[in-house]
Every structure is written in structure tokens, then in C-alpha cells.
Design a protein around this motif. Structure first.
Motif, PDB file in Angstrom:
ATOM      1  N   THR A 150       0.820  -1.208   0.000  1.00 21.06           N
ATOM      2  CA  THR A 150       0.000   0.000   0.000  1.00 21.06           C
ATOM      3  C   THR A 150       0.854   1.259   0.000  1.00 21.06           C
ATOM      4  O   THR A 150       0.537   2.252  -0.670  1.00 21.06           O
ATOM      5  CB  THR A 150      -0.942   0.007   1.224  1.00 21.06           C
ATOM      6  OG1 THR A 150      -1.777  -1.150   1.181  1.00 21.06           O
ATOM      7  CG2 THR A 150      -1.806   1.255   1.250  1.00 21.06           C
ATOM      8  N   LEU A 151       1.959   1.205   0.729  1.00 19.46           N
ATOM      9  CA  LEU A 151       2.839   2.370   0.849  1.00 19.46           C
ATOM     10  C   LEU A 151       3.999   2.336  -0.154  1.00 19.46           C
ATOM     11  O   LEU A 151       4.902   3.166  -0.097  1.00 19.46           O
ATOM     12  CB  LEU A 151       3.388   2.450   2.275  1.00 19.46           C
ATOM     13  CG  LEU A 151       2.320   2.658   3.358  1.00 19.46           C
ATOM     14  CD1 LEU A 151       2.915   2.518   4.751  1.00 19.46           C
ATOM     15  CD2 LEU A 151       1.663   4.030   3.199  1.00 19.46           C
ATOM     16  N   SER A 152       3.945   1.342  -1.077  1.00 19.74           N
ATOM     17  CA  SER A 152       4.971   1.212  -2.137  1.00 19.74           C
ATOM     18  C   SER A 152       6.387   1.122  -1.561  1.00 19.74           C
ATOM     19  O   SER A 152       7.333   1.700  -2.090  1.00 19.74           O
ATOM     20  CB  SER A 152       4.886   2.388  -3.123  1.00 19.74           C
ATOM     21  OG  SER A 152       3.627   2.413  -3.763  1.00 19.74           O
ATOM     22  N   ILE A 153       6.511   0.386  -0.461  1.00 22.31           N
ATOM     23  CA  ILE A 153       7.840   0.164   0.142  1.00 22.31           C
ATOM     24  C   ILE A 153       8.398  -1.129  -0.430  1.00 22.31           C
ATOM     25  O   ILE A 153       7.894  -2.219  -0.143  1.00 22.31           O
ATOM     26  CB  ILE A 153       7.734   0.082   1.680  1.00 22.31           C
ATOM     27  CG1 ILE A 153       7.169   1.387   2.236  1.00 22.31           C
ATOM     28  CG2 ILE A 153       9.104  -0.224   2.290  1.00 22.31           C
ATOM     29  CD1 ILE A 153       6.878   1.345   3.716  1.00 22.31           C
ATOM     30  N   ARG A 154       9.439  -1.021  -1.255  1.00 24.31           N
ATOM     31  CA  ARG A 154       9.978  -2.196  -1.949  1.00 24.31           C
ATOM     32  C   ARG A 154      11.429  -2.482  -1.553  1.00 24.31           C
ATOM     33  O   ARG A 154      12.120  -3.224  -2.247  1.00 24.31           O
ATOM     34  CB  ARG A 154       9.902  -1.981  -3.459  1.00 24.31           C
ATOM     35  CG  ARG A 154       8.540  -1.626  -4.006  1.00 24.31           C
ATOM     36  CD  ARG A 154       7.601  -2.798  -4.035  1.00 24.31           C
ATOM     37  NE  ARG A 154       8.052  -3.837  -4.949  1.00 24.31           N
ATOM     38  CZ  ARG A 154       7.357  -4.926  -5.246  1.00 24.31           C
ATOM     39  NH1 ARG A 154       6.174  -5.107  -4.691  1.00 24.31           N
ATOM     40  NH2 ARG A 154       7.825  -5.831  -6.074  1.00 24.31           N
ATOM     41  N   ASP A 155      11.872  -1.894  -0.447  1.00 19.76           N
ATOM     42  CA  ASP A 155      13.270  -2.054  -0.042  1.00 19.76           C
ATOM     43  C   ASP A 155      13.721  -3.514  -0.021  1.00 19.76           C
ATOM     44  O   ASP A 155      14.797  -3.858  -0.513  1.00 19.76           O
ATOM     45  CB  ASP A 155      13.490  -1.454   1.360  1.00 19.76           C
ATOM     46  CG  ASP A 155      13.025  -0.015   1.470  1.00 19.76           C
ATOM     47  OD1 ASP A 155      11.839   0.230   1.205  1.00 19.76           O
ATOM     48  OD2 ASP A 155      13.838   0.853   1.822  1.00 19.76           O
ATOM     49  N   ILE A 156      12.872  -4.386   0.546  1.00 21.59           N
ATOM     50  CA  ILE A 156      13.289  -5.777   0.761  1.00 21.59           C
ATOM     51  C   ILE A 156      13.100  -6.653  -0.475  1.00 21.59           C
ATOM     52  O   ILE A 156      13.314  -7.866  -0.415  1.00 21.59           O
ATOM     53  CB  ILE A 156      12.545  -6.397   1.955  1.00 21.59           C
ATOM     54  CG1 ILE A 156      11.031  -6.355   1.730  1.00 21.59           C
ATOM     55  CG2 ILE A 156      12.928  -5.697   3.246  1.00 21.59           C
ATOM     56  CD1 ILE A 156      10.239  -7.105   2.780  1.00 21.59           C
TER      57      ILE A 156
END
Length: 258
Positions: A150-156
Motif C-alpha cells: 500500500t505504501l509502495s515500500i519495496r526495499d526488501i
């Protein structure tokens, strides 16, 4: 004078498995019954399995059931009526019992191998992708995955390695602070505080260290008490060492707050 019946006594000296036939007075011939072979004096039961496998398929077992009688049964790994047997591919049914992320290869009639597909690790029966993918496959960590999406966090999703401390789904759903963090725009910072970069820290590693730094930049204090690893004196690791291709996931019973 009367003609001598050569078959009258003791079947004319023929085998019990033969028919005595009168020819001329005092003479006879002995003919083996159907299913037997010999000269009539000695008759041996015919085993059809001894020749050409009794007409059975080469991948079938011939079993004698009586004189010149047999049944054909396909061998394990084959199906059919015994006269014709077709190979059953183990991999054709439910991928041979391999993981959905594995390649199944038939090796022998009753054997197969399972090999994880590229970008997956495991023994072929249990194959795991990167930790971002693995979050979605476990109900304990699925909510954490949805918040990242949802928050577009793709770090991992990168090569890593990473270590994740993931609050259980029920914790994320029941904590009233989560809505406030989303409304005030700080939820991304909270989520990143549960991630550690450049480290693949298994449970056995965590019990030997006291501090690590999250992707958010704040430290996470680690203590080991009563056979449990505790983070920031609050969150206990309840499930550990879910290893993926680019890191490891640990499930915790509280949310870590930066």
C-alpha cells in the motif's frame, strides 16, 4: 472272444492328466489334456508365462493361474489391462508432490526428483522465494506485506540480505495506533523500523548481539531472557528463521516503535 480294452484299467497306463484312447484291440494312445504337454504317459502343466511373458506387456507381471492360464498385471508405475501397460508420469499428478515453485523430473518408473526453480531455494518439496514474496504466503505476516504494498515500500525486494522483524497479523490489525500512523503519514517509518539491511541474522545470531540499526536509522536493542529473544525490552520473537533467497523473517508479538 472279445476285444481287450487297453484303457479299462489304470487309464491304460496314461497320465492322470491325459486321455486314454482305444485304437485297435489291446492298443491305445495317450493324449495329454488341454493345458498340459507331454507324451501322454507323462503330462506336465503348461506355464504360459515362460514364453513371451505369457502375452503380457513387457512392463507387466505374468502370473500363472492354472494349466496354460495366466493373468497379466501392470507393474508399479504403469497402468493398463496387463496386455498393454502405459507409463504413469509421477510429475503429471500434483507436480509429483514437489513444491509449486519446483520442477519435477521423472527419473525411473517409481522415482522423480524435485528441484526448486531459479530464484528459489529449498529441497524441492519446500521452495522459498525472496522474503518480500514469503511474507504473503504466511498468514502471520500477510498484513505486513499489504502495508508495504500500500505504501509502495519495496526495499526488501532487492538482493539484500535483510532481516525482518514482523509483527503478527493480529497485532497489526488490533493496535489502534496503526490507523493514527497511517493518517499522520508515519506508517512507512514504523515499517522500516522493523527491517535491518546488509544482514542475514538468524535466531542463533541474535542471541549473541545487543544492538542493530533498522533501515529507518534507529537502533533496535536485543536482549535474551528466559530462552527468548526480546527486542526493545518489549517485543518477543515467537516464530523465527523463515529463510528466503535474500534474507530471513522473524515474527514478533508487538510493534516496534522508532
Amino acid at each position: 472272444c472279445s476285444a481287450i480294452d487297453a484303457c479299462k484299467t489304470s487309464n491304460g497306463g496314461c497320465s492322470a492328466k491325459a486321455e486314454c484312447r482305444r485304437t485297435t484291440p489291446g492298443k491305445r494312445v495317450c493324449v495329454c489334456n488341454a493345458g498340459y504337454t507331454g507324451d501322454g504317459i507323462i503330462c506336465i502343466e503348461i506355464n504360459p508365462c515362460l514364453e513371451n511373458n505369457g502375452g503380457c506387456d513387457r512392463n507387466a507381471e505374468c502370473t500363472q493361474t492354472g494349466p496354460n492360464q495366466a493373468v497379466c498385471n501392470c507393474l508399479k508405475g504403469y497402468s493398463g489391462d496387463g496386455k498393454r501397460c502405459t507409463y504413469i508420469s509421477l510429475c503429471s499428478q500434483k507436480n509429483g508432490g514437489c513444491s509449486e515453485f519446483a520442477i519435477c523430473n521423472d527419473t525411473e518408473s517409481t522415482e522423480r526428483t524435485c528441484t526448486c526453480k531459479p530464484n528459489y531455494i529449498g529441497d524441492g518439496f519446500n521452495c522459498r522465494g525472496n522474503i518480500f514474496q514469503e511474507l504473503l504466503r504466511d498468514s502471520n505476516t500477510a498484513s505486513f506485506y499489504y502495508y508495504l504494498e500500500t505504501l509502495s515500500i519495496r526495499d526488501i525486494a532487492g538482493p539484500g540480505p535483510f532481516t525482518l522483524f514482523v509483527p503478527r497479523t493480529d497485532i497489526l490489525k488490533s493496535d489502534p495506533r496503526v490507523k493514527d500512523w497511517i493518517d499522520t503519514g508515519v506508517m512507512a517509518q514504523v515499517l522500516r523500523h522493523h527491517m535491518v539491511g546488509c544482514a542475514n541474522l538468524l535466531y542463533s545470531d541474535l542471541i549473541t548481539i545487543t544492538n542493530i540499526t533498522s533501515l529507518h536509522g534507529d537502533p533496535i536493542h536485543i536482549s535474551y531472557s528466559q530462552n527468548s529473544v526480546v527486542l526493545n525490552n518489549n517485543a518477543e520473537i515467537v516464530l523465527s528463521d523463515a529463510v528466503g533467497t535474500n534474507g530471513v523473517i522473524h515474527v514478533i508479538n508487538q510493534i516496534l516503535v522508532p
